[in-house]
Design an enzyme around this catalytic site. Structure first.
Site, PDB file in Angstrom:
ATOM      1  N   GLU A   1       0.616  -1.026  -0.131  1.00  0.00           N
ATOM      2  CA  GLU A   1       0.222  -0.337   0.467  1.00  0.00           C
ATOM      3  C   GLU A   1       1.141   0.984   0.129  1.00  0.00           C
ATOM      4  OE1 GLU A   1      -3.026  -1.701   3.575  1.00  0.00           O
ATOM      5  OE2 GLU A   1      -2.330   0.075   3.150  1.00  0.00           O
TER       6      GLU A   1
ATOM      7  N   CYS B   1       5.511  -7.121   8.192  1.00  0.00           N
ATOM      8  CA  CYS B   1       6.043  -6.668   8.927  1.00  0.00           C
ATOM      9  C   CYS B   1       6.737  -7.449  10.080  1.00  0.00           C
ATOM     10  CB  CYS B   1       5.931  -4.719   9.775  1.00  0.00           C
ATOM     11  SG  CYS B   1       6.832  -4.087  11.168  1.00  0.00           S
TER      12      CYS B   1
ATOM     13  N   CYS C   1       3.750  -4.592  16.468  1.00  0.00           N
ATOM     14  CA  CYS C   1       3.350  -3.860  17.693  1.00  0.00           C
ATOM     15  C   CYS C   1       2.144  -3.654  17.784  1.00  0.00           C
ATOM     16  CB  CYS C   1       3.343  -2.051  16.609  1.00  0.00           C
ATOM     17  SG  CYS C   1       4.958  -1.859  16.963  1.00  0.00           S
TER      18      CYS C   1
ATOM     19  N   CYS D   1      -1.135  -1.682  15.325  1.00  0.00           N
ATOM     20  CA  CYS D   1      -1.080  -1.936  13.547  1.00  0.00           C
ATOM     21  C   CYS D   1      -1.626  -3.662  13.029  1.00  0.00           C
ATOM     22  CB  CYS D   1       0.876  -1.626  13.526  1.00  0.00           C
ATOM     23  SG  CYS D   1       0.825  -1.256  12.367  1.00  0.00           S
TER      24      CYS D   1
HETATM   25  N1  SAH Z   1       8.102   0.739  10.928  1.00  0.00           N
HETATM   26  C1  SAH Z   1       8.072   2.129  11.086  1.00  0.00           C
HETATM   27  C2  SAH Z   1       6.839   2.792   9.976  1.00  0.00           C
HETATM   28  C3  SAH Z   1       5.873   2.628   9.944  1.00  0.00           C
HETATM   29  S1  SAH Z   1       4.361   2.461  11.107  1.00  0.00           S
HETATM   30  C4  SAH Z   1       7.204   2.269  12.599  1.00  0.00           C
HETATM   31  O1  SAH Z   1       7.498   1.464  13.525  1.00  0.00           O
HETATM   32  O2  SAH Z   1       7.462   3.869  12.618  1.00  0.00           O
HETATM   33  C5  SAH Z   1       4.294   4.646  10.725  1.00  0.00           C
HETATM   34  C6  SAH Z   1       3.237   5.009  12.147  1.00  0.00           C
HETATM   35  O3  SAH Z   1       2.375   5.027  12.341  1.00  0.00           O
HETATM   36  C7  SAH Z   1       4.350   4.338  13.442  1.00  0.00           C
HETATM   37  O4  SAH Z   1       4.628   5.626  14.642  1.00  0.00           O
HETATM   38  C8  SAH Z   1       3.461   3.897  14.116  1.00  0.00           C
HETATM   39  O5  SAH Z   1       3.651   3.212  15.154  1.00  0.00           O
HETATM   40  C9  SAH Z   1       1.915   4.372  13.513  1.00  0.00           C
HETATM   41  N2  SAH Z   1       0.346   3.285  13.905  1.00  0.00           N
HETATM   42  C10 SAH Z   1       1.065   2.196  13.103  1.00  0.00           C
HETATM   43  N3  SAH Z   1      -0.618   1.440  13.204  1.00  0.00           N
HETATM   44  C11 SAH Z   1      -1.186   2.842  14.231  1.00  0.00           C
HETATM   45  C12 SAH Z   1      -2.531   3.296  14.376  1.00  0.00           C
HETATM   46  N4  SAH Z   1      -3.613   1.794  13.796  1.00  0.00           N
HETATM   47  N5  SAH Z   1      -2.928   3.930  14.916  1.00  0.00           N
HETATM   48  C13 SAH Z   1      -2.137   4.975  15.141  1.00  0.00           C
HETATM   49  N6  SAH Z   1      -0.940   5.049  14.830  1.00  0.00           N
HETATM   50  C14 SAH Z   1      -0.016   3.641  14.177  1.00  0.00           C
END
Ligand code: SAH
Length: 346
Positions: free
Chosen positions: A91, A111, A115, A118
């Site tokens: 995406e 990934c 987290c 996510c």
């Molecule tokens: N892996 C990298 C980049 C991808 S995520 C990282 O962890 O930074 C990009 C950002 O979106 C990160 O800060 C992640 O923690 C956040 N993120 C992911 N899913 C989310 C969600 N459902 N709501 C809010 N932020 C989210």
């Protein structure tokens, strides 16, 4: 087959000269790939038919196929689902701002960071993206819309610091004056905090912005949201941020997704003020985008504003992330996951 779009200009020249071409031909091919953004060898009209056929036999031409495009009725944000040559999907998102067009790209298929909030990580990591596959997300969007992309954020699916060498190559190609020539200052790479590679990035002599997904101010709480926190402490992260600032002169950004009653309390704001102050970080608050697989809730608007206010009163530079494309599965990994689920059902 060799991936022709992942070579830098010197490598491509060497490669094509060895293949029997003259140097100026290599420059033409590079121009077709990285400036004219052509979608196949057949578009390289200043090369003979015979030469195009020879190139086709020798080189893989990475060109992503837009499988689905969704446009937000709220703000014009576009979400692209691209198909890769091996059938995987990634995406990308195009966001239109007054200051220019920004594209958010994926760096991996899936990934492995895990987290909790996510959607990109629910099925683990499938594979790394090649430099060409990161570039082509931007190239296709620019070619399809006919509008120049001026900013790039590596904040889509994947952990860029878990695909380090390809990421660096991608950045150098994207900022090459013979290519799209995007300014290094207009590129942001976001990481969950892989300390060794944050340090390596500090030494690359690049003027990009580093964003750290912090999301908690204590190790204990961070571990409940982000498994990577079992490996690196917040202390180590702060040292790496200081090092980045020392080496590049660029302030890091902390991303902080607010989750109701989890990390949006007064004590969290106080902790964040101390951490951001210690490394001169800019704070970007993101109201968490709830995914159906988890039961995290969004912080109320009122509390988001109070949180921001508190930081500002303590001289922290803070912005609230504009929520774009909420009506089009805007959050990382949501559209890909939905499409995969639909495909399995059919
Ligand atoms: N892996 C990298 C980049 C991808 S995520 C990282 O962890 O930074 C990009 C950002 O979106 C990160 O800060 C992640 O923690 C956040 N993120 C992911 N899913 C989310 C969600 N459902 N709501 C809010 N932020 C989210």
């Amino acid at each position: 087959m060799k991936d022709i779009k992942s070579f830098n200009k010197d490598e491509l020249t060497k490669e094509l000269v060895e293949f029997g071409l003259q140097k100026f031909r290599a420059a033409q091919v590079y121009d077709w790939l990285h400036r004219k953004l052509c979608s196949g060898f057949d578009e390289m009209t200043n090369l003979s038919n015979e030469l195009r056929e020879k190139l086709k036999e020798e080189y893989e031409f990475v060109c992503l196929e837009p499988e689905r495009v969704q446009t937000s009725k709220l703000d014009g944000t576009q979400k692209y689902l691209f198909k890769l040559s091996d059938g995987n999907y990634v995406e990308s998102v195009l966001m239109k701002y007054k200051h220019g067009n920004s594209v958010c790209i994926s760096s991996q298929v899936g990934c492995r960071m895990g987290c909790r909030f996510c959607a990109s990580t629910l099925d683990g990591l499938t594979r790394n993206l090649k430099p060409s596959e990161m570039l082509d997300q931007i190239y296709r969007i620019q070619a399809l819309t006919g509008e120049r992309v001026s900013n790039v954020v590596v904040m889509g699916t994947g952990e860029p610091m878990d695909n380090y060498d390809n990421l660096i190559k991608f950045i150098r190609l994207l900022t090459d004056e013979n290519g799209l020539n995007i300014s290094q200052r207009n590129i942001t790479v976001s990481t969950c905090g892989i300390v060794e590679n944050m340090r390596r990035l500090s030494e690359e002599d690049l003027s990009i912005t580093l964003a750290l997904s912090l999301h908690s101010v204590t190790d204990e709480k961070r571990r409940t949201l982000m498994p990577i926190a079992n490996k690196y402490s917040i202390n180590e992260l702060m040292d790496a941020c200081k090092y980045y600032f020392e080496k590049t002169g660029r302030r890091v950004t902390f991303e902080y997704s607010l989750v109701r009653d989890v990390n949006d309390l007064d004590e969290d704001a106080n902790g964040l003020i101390a951490l951001a102050g210690s490394v001169h970080a800019h704070v970007n608050l993101i109201p968490v985008n709830p995914i159906k697989e988890r039961d995290y809730l969004e912080t109320t608007r009122q509390r988001v504003l109070a949180f921001k206010d508190k930081l500002e009163k303590n001289q922290i530079n803070v912005t609230i992330r504009r929520e774009m494309g909420r009506d089009i599965d805007g959050a990382c990994g949501q559209l890909r996951k939905k499409t995969m689920e639909e495909k399995t059902l059919n």
